[in-house]
Scaffold this active site. Sequence first.
Site, PDB file in Angstrom:
ATOM      1  N   HIS A   1      -9.216   1.835   5.206  1.00 33.94           N
ATOM      2  CA  HIS A   1      -7.907   1.941   5.870  1.00 33.94           C
ATOM      3  C   HIS A   1      -8.039   2.903   7.048  1.00 33.94           C
ATOM      4  O   HIS A   1      -8.763   3.900   6.963  1.00 33.94           O
ATOM      5  CB  HIS A   1      -6.845   2.436   4.881  1.00 33.94           C
ATOM      6  CG  HIS A   1      -5.464   2.324   5.439  1.00 33.94           C
ATOM      7  ND1 HIS A   1      -4.960   3.245   6.324  1.00 33.94           N
ATOM      8  CD2 HIS A   1      -4.509   1.378   5.292  1.00 33.94           C
ATOM      9  CE1 HIS A   1      -3.743   2.874   6.682  1.00 33.94           C
ATOM     10  NE2 HIS A   1      -3.441   1.735   6.067  1.00 33.94           N
TER      11      HIS A   1
ATOM     12  N   ASN B   1       0.877  -1.172   0.000  1.00 31.82           N
ATOM     13  CA  ASN B   1       0.000   0.000   0.000  1.00 31.82           C
ATOM     14  C   ASN B   1       0.914   1.221   0.000  1.00 31.82           C
ATOM     15  O   ASN B   1       1.531   1.521   1.007  1.00 31.82           O
ATOM     16  CB  ASN B   1      -0.885  -0.042   1.259  1.00 31.82           C
ATOM     17  CG  ASN B   1      -1.596   1.275   1.500  1.00 31.82           C
ATOM     18  OD1 ASN B   1      -1.741   2.089   0.591  1.00 31.82           O
ATOM     19  ND2 ASN B   1      -2.052   1.484   2.732  1.00 31.82           N
ATOM     20  N   TRP B   2       0.967   1.881  -1.148  1.00 32.78           N
ATOM     21  CA  TRP B   2       1.928   2.986  -1.278  1.00 32.78           C
ATOM     22  C   TRP B   2       1.462   4.284  -0.624  1.00 32.78           C
ATOM     23  O   TRP B   2       2.216   5.250  -0.566  1.00 32.78           O
ATOM     24  CB  TRP B   2       2.228   3.240  -2.764  1.00 32.78           C
ATOM     25  CG  TRP B   2       3.169   2.238  -3.362  1.00 32.78           C
ATOM     26  CD1 TRP B   2       3.809   1.221  -2.711  1.00 32.78           C
ATOM     27  CD2 TRP B   2       3.595   2.167  -4.726  1.00 32.78           C
ATOM     28  NE1 TRP B   2       4.600   0.526  -3.595  1.00 32.78           N
ATOM     29  CE2 TRP B   2       4.484   1.090  -4.836  1.00 32.78           C
ATOM     30  CE3 TRP B   2       3.296   2.932  -5.867  1.00 32.78           C
ATOM     31  CZ2 TRP B   2       5.086   0.747  -6.044  1.00 32.78           C
ATOM     32  CZ3 TRP B   2       3.884   2.587  -7.072  1.00 32.78           C
ATOM     33  CH2 TRP B   2       4.775   1.504  -7.154  1.00 32.78           C
ATOM     34  N   LYS B   3       0.215   4.322  -0.215  1.00 33.41           N
ATOM     35  CA  LYS B   3      -0.320   5.556   0.394  1.00 33.41           C
ATOM     36  C   LYS B   3      -0.046   6.748  -0.546  1.00 33.41           C
ATOM     37  O   LYS B   3      -0.121   6.591  -1.755  1.00 33.41           O
ATOM     38  CB  LYS B   3       0.283   5.752   1.787  1.00 33.41           C
ATOM     39  CG  LYS B   3       0.132   4.496   2.637  1.00 33.41           C
ATOM     40  CD  LYS B   3       0.487   4.684   4.077  1.00 33.41           C
ATOM     41  CE  LYS B   3       0.271   3.356   4.801  1.00 33.41           C
ATOM     42  NZ  LYS B   3       0.415   3.473   6.244  1.00 33.41           N
TER      43      LYS B   3
ATOM     44  N   GLU C   1      -6.260   5.178   8.115  1.00 31.98           N
ATOM     45  CA  GLU C   1      -5.951   6.587   7.827  1.00 31.98           C
ATOM     46  C   GLU C   1      -7.173   7.289   7.244  1.00 31.98           C
ATOM     47  O   GLU C   1      -7.423   8.463   7.507  1.00 31.98           O
ATOM     48  CB  GLU C   1      -4.735   6.674   6.892  1.00 31.98           C
ATOM     49  CG  GLU C   1      -3.450   6.383   7.658  1.00 31.98           C
ATOM     50  CD  GLU C   1      -2.347   5.731   6.853  1.00 31.98           C
ATOM     51  OE1 GLU C   1      -2.406   5.755   5.608  1.00 31.98           O
ATOM     52  OE2 GLU C   1      -1.422   5.179   7.485  1.00 31.98           O
TER      53      GLU C   1
ATOM     54  N   SER D   1       3.657  -2.287  10.318  1.00 29.37           N
ATOM     55  CA  SER D   1       5.113  -2.428  10.467  1.00 29.37           C
ATOM     56  C   SER D   1       5.637  -3.806  10.045  1.00 29.37           C
ATOM     57  O   SER D   1       6.552  -4.350  10.664  1.00 29.37           O
ATOM     58  CB  SER D   1       5.547  -2.093  11.902  1.00 29.37           C
ATOM     59  OG  SER D   1       5.235  -0.732  12.193  1.00 29.37           O
TER      60      SER D   1
ATOM     61  N   GLY E   1       2.973   2.161  10.746  1.00 32.04           N
ATOM     62  CA  GLY E   1       3.982   3.195  10.543  1.00 32.04           C
ATOM     63  C   GLY E   1       4.759   3.558  11.795  1.00 32.04           C
ATOM     64  O   GLY E   1       5.448   4.567  11.840  1.00 32.04           O
TER      65      GLY E   1
ATOM     66  N   GLU F   1      -5.306  -4.583  10.842  1.00 32.47           N
ATOM     67  CA  GLU F   1      -4.207  -3.637  11.064  1.00 32.47           C
ATOM     68  C   GLU F   1      -4.434  -2.873  12.365  1.00 32.47           C
ATOM     69  O   GLU F   1      -5.167  -1.875  12.388  1.00 32.47           O
ATOM     70  CB  GLU F   1      -4.143  -2.626   9.911  1.00 32.47           C
ATOM     71  CG  GLU F   1      -3.883  -3.245   8.562  1.00 32.47           C
ATOM     72  CD  GLU F   1      -3.256  -2.237   7.602  1.00 32.47           C
ATOM     73  OE1 GLU F   1      -2.199  -2.546   7.049  1.00 32.47           O
ATOM     74  OE2 GLU F   1      -3.819  -1.139   7.428  1.00 32.47           O
TER      75      GLU F   1
HETATM   76  P1  PGA Z   1       3.151   0.208   7.649  1.00 28.33           P
HETATM   77  O1  PGA Z   1       1.676   0.509   7.063  1.00 28.33           O
HETATM   78  O2  PGA Z   1       3.580  -1.109   7.042  1.00 28.33           O
HETATM   79  O3  PGA Z   1       4.006   1.351   7.182  1.00 28.33           O
HETATM   80  O4  PGA Z   1       3.024   0.110   9.117  1.00 28.33           O
HETATM   81  C1  PGA Z   1       0.742  -0.489   6.908  1.00 28.33           C
HETATM   82  C2  PGA Z   1      -0.545   0.058   6.341  1.00 28.33           C
HETATM   83  O5  PGA Z   1      -0.943   1.170   6.717  1.00 28.33           O
HETATM   84  O6  PGA Z   1      -1.218  -0.586   5.506  1.00 28.33           O
END
Ligand code: PGA
Length: 263
Positions: A103, A9-11, A105, A221, A181, A175
């Site tokens: 997600h 997932n490149w965000k 976020e 992570s 992150g 998640e």
């Molecule tokens: P991360 O993000 O691997 O940087 O913790 C995971 C995600 O948000 O899908």
Amino acid sequence: MRKPILAANWKMYKTAAEAKEFADQLLSYLQEGASLKQPIQEQVEILVCPPFTALSAFAAATQGTAVAVGGQNLYPRKEGAFTGEVSPLMLKAEGASYVIIGHSERRQILGEADELLNEKVKAALEYGLKPILCVGETLEQRRRGETADFCRGQLAAALAGLDQAVCDTLVVAYEPIWAIGTGESASPQDAQETIALLRQWLAEAYGPAAAAKVRIQYGGSVKPENVAGYLAMPDIDGALIGGAGLQASSFWKMLQAAADLGV
Ligand code: PGA
């Protein structure tokens, strides 16, 4: 037997040119691996979710290969006056076969609520996109012992009104928000425990056979050094990877780790 799925997932990272560079690198790794007795793509499904602006370039660069492409979001309408939004039809037309929904976020920063996410899952299915539905608790909820109930509630809300056919294409990503992150990951055992409870919820809702088809990823992570620990767990069928999926070399290492396990 569920085929594990590793998804980057490149965000909000990478331009179209950078996406093309990543694609070329990943494809050259895959080509090197093609001579193995069992090529990696036969053992692991490979998915990359670029931002909308790079999706088409990435899809063009990987067309006809084992690399699948996904969107990071959609708006649950075919088209219309929805400034700034992207429809499932548009994602499909640009080469996406998956879409991330809910997600944390988007839930936290953009305030996406369960009802909208339910519409998004339905829209994805209607237009032939496979949803990756994200669920996960905050640190406070974990400390209060609410993890399982909260995540099951998120599943129930996002899947409301859908019958067991959803299990044919659904991917769930567990998640924990505190692990995204932050470099602080849930232990494979903790992730397994919650994911098993999510599968149990699916079995109660749709029957054990349908629930057994759903792939449930861990995310938060995940990196080359820890991915194998998650994939070795009986109910964990892959990973949703943020930071460590931004470099083709590190994504490739994780794909290799998955293939080495023969999961
Ligand atoms: P991360 O993000 O691997 O940087 O913790 C995971 C995600 O948000 O899908």
